[in-house]
Design an enzyme around this catalytic site. Sequence first.
Site, PDB file in Angstrom:
ATOM      1  N   GLY A 252     -23.246  -1.128 -21.820  1.00  0.00           N
ATOM      2  CA  GLY A 252     -23.144  -0.697 -20.422  1.00  0.00           C
ATOM      3  C   GLY A 252     -23.933   0.570 -20.129  1.00  0.00           C
ATOM      4  O   GLY A 252     -24.751   0.605 -19.210  1.00  0.00           O
TER       5      GLY A 252
ATOM      6  N   SER B 261     -20.200 -12.043 -20.747  1.00  0.00           N
ATOM      7  CA  SER B 261     -19.422 -11.047 -19.987  1.00  0.00           C
ATOM      8  C   SER B 261     -20.113  -9.681 -19.957  1.00  0.00           C
ATOM      9  O   SER B 261     -19.661  -8.773 -19.270  1.00  0.00           O
ATOM     10  CB  SER B 261     -18.020 -10.893 -20.587  1.00  0.00           C
ATOM     11  OG  SER B 261     -18.108 -10.284 -21.858  1.00  0.00           O
TER      12      SER B 261
ATOM     13  N   CYS C 208     -12.839  -0.465 -21.687  1.00  0.00           N
ATOM     14  CA  CYS C 208     -13.368  -1.253 -20.562  1.00  0.00           C
ATOM     15  C   CYS C 208     -13.050  -2.731 -20.761  1.00  0.00           C
ATOM     16  O   CYS C 208     -12.865  -3.463 -19.799  1.00  0.00           O
ATOM     17  CB  CYS C 208     -14.867  -1.052 -20.425  1.00  0.00           C
ATOM     18  SG  CYS C 208     -15.293   0.614 -19.885  1.00  0.00           S
TER      19      CYS C 208
ATOM     20  N   CYS D 207      -1.168 -10.201 -26.078  1.00  0.00           N
ATOM     21  CA  CYS D 207      -2.020  -9.470 -25.142  1.00  0.00           C
ATOM     22  C   CYS D 207      -3.398 -10.139 -25.181  1.00  0.00           C
ATOM     23  O   CYS D 207      -3.480 -11.352 -25.357  1.00  0.00           O
ATOM     24  CB  CYS D 207      -2.096  -7.986 -25.491  1.00  0.00           C
ATOM     25  SG  CYS D 207      -2.801  -7.646 -27.120  1.00  0.00           S
TER      26      CYS D 207
END
Length: 393
Positions: A50, A78, A197, A351
């Site tokens: 990123g 993604s 993130c 999770c």
Amino acid sequence: MSLPPLVEPAAELTVDEVRRYSRHLIIPDVGMAGQKRLKNAKVLCVGAGGLGSPALLYLAAAGVGTLGIIDFDVVDESNLQRQVIHGQSDVGRLKAESAAASVKEINPLIDVVVHNVALSTDNVMEIFSGYDLIVDGTDNFATRYMVNDAAVLLGKPYVWGSIYRFDGQASVFWAEHGPCYRCLYPEPPPPGMVPSCAEGGVLGVLCASIGSIQVNEAIKLLTGIGEPLVGRLMIYDALEMQYRTVKVRKDPECVLCGKNPSVTQLLDDYEAFCGALSEDAQQAVTDSTITARELKDMQDRGDDIFLVDVREQNEYEIVSIPGATLIPKGEFLNGAALEKLPQDKKIVLHCKSGGRSAEALAIVKNAGFSDAVHVGGGVLSWVKTIDPSLPSY
Ligand SMILES: Nc1ncnc2c1ncn2[C@@H]1O[C@H](COP(=O)(O)OP(=O)(O)OP(=O)(O)O)[C@@H](O)[C@H]1O
């Protein structure tokens, strides 16, 4: 505080370089001398994700003469929402290779060095020693502490950035002139307390805001212009559209760059230092981890289980395991979740990939649900092994 230029100027610019960098050359503060310094500079960007994407694109375009790219991972679909150095056809390709190809297309006049490896205690000192300055575009605490420690030990400036949802931060850590990362954050946060993130999401364009600030700082340090973010933390709120900077002081007691440092070499294991899982969680998951397949078998048999998804609402809406009740991890931390758990059923927690459910499992077991378990690999493992038609994220 202004600082002298980090690098000496190159002997000359070629005619092609003069043409390419003309809009820099006519800025009095940069000029020929500044551009020659950029040409002579060796900058390493850790991570081509990123923050690394915009950072690498602008470092290359600016004419940083030697640009190192280190990343061990491959491009995932993604990633494309924010990692603009990669394109659709790069999915599955090594990020460092993909980034190098983009960078060379943007500026064929610079040298690009590809490091297709994970930065680790075994290679960080050797790799860093070939560069003047480190730009950090990584996303995990173990790497950040390692980058900081290596940068301090080698006396190199470390341009740091961090992003989460709509919030960003940046600073320059350079122990010779100001604080290091450990002066600001002496201890890593407890495992699971600061969501990544990958857990909490990030606005794609925030990467450009913070990554470009990192490049701006790098250029200032290399050329010796302006006021670098040494001793200041820049905090950016994209929703309110506010930038502010706060002072960060050098900590005289810092274990690494203070007066009497106790850390004089790299730690053996930064993952352990940052604690992949707390001791409680590690204890809890031993013998209490089931696979996604075992969960499916329990459901098919009609076992009396209560399946709890400890992620956040947004994540639950993207993909969820059939039959799961959402109780976010925060409710386990403040105790509210315990009242929602039935006493007469076996509690099964999950999770995204197993970290948060392990932390919640420790709390549940301590509260007396001794046969509770969690799903190793979380919903991602469910998608992979049970129902690949579901999306992963
Ligand atoms: N120790 C390391 N050595 C080399 N590269 C690293 C290291 N740690 C992290 N990285 C790289 O830094 C980049 C960080 O990018 P980013 O924060 O956008 O996360 P990501 O891992 O690509 O995405 P997500 O976490 O959402 O799946 C990643 O490409 C990652 O592979």
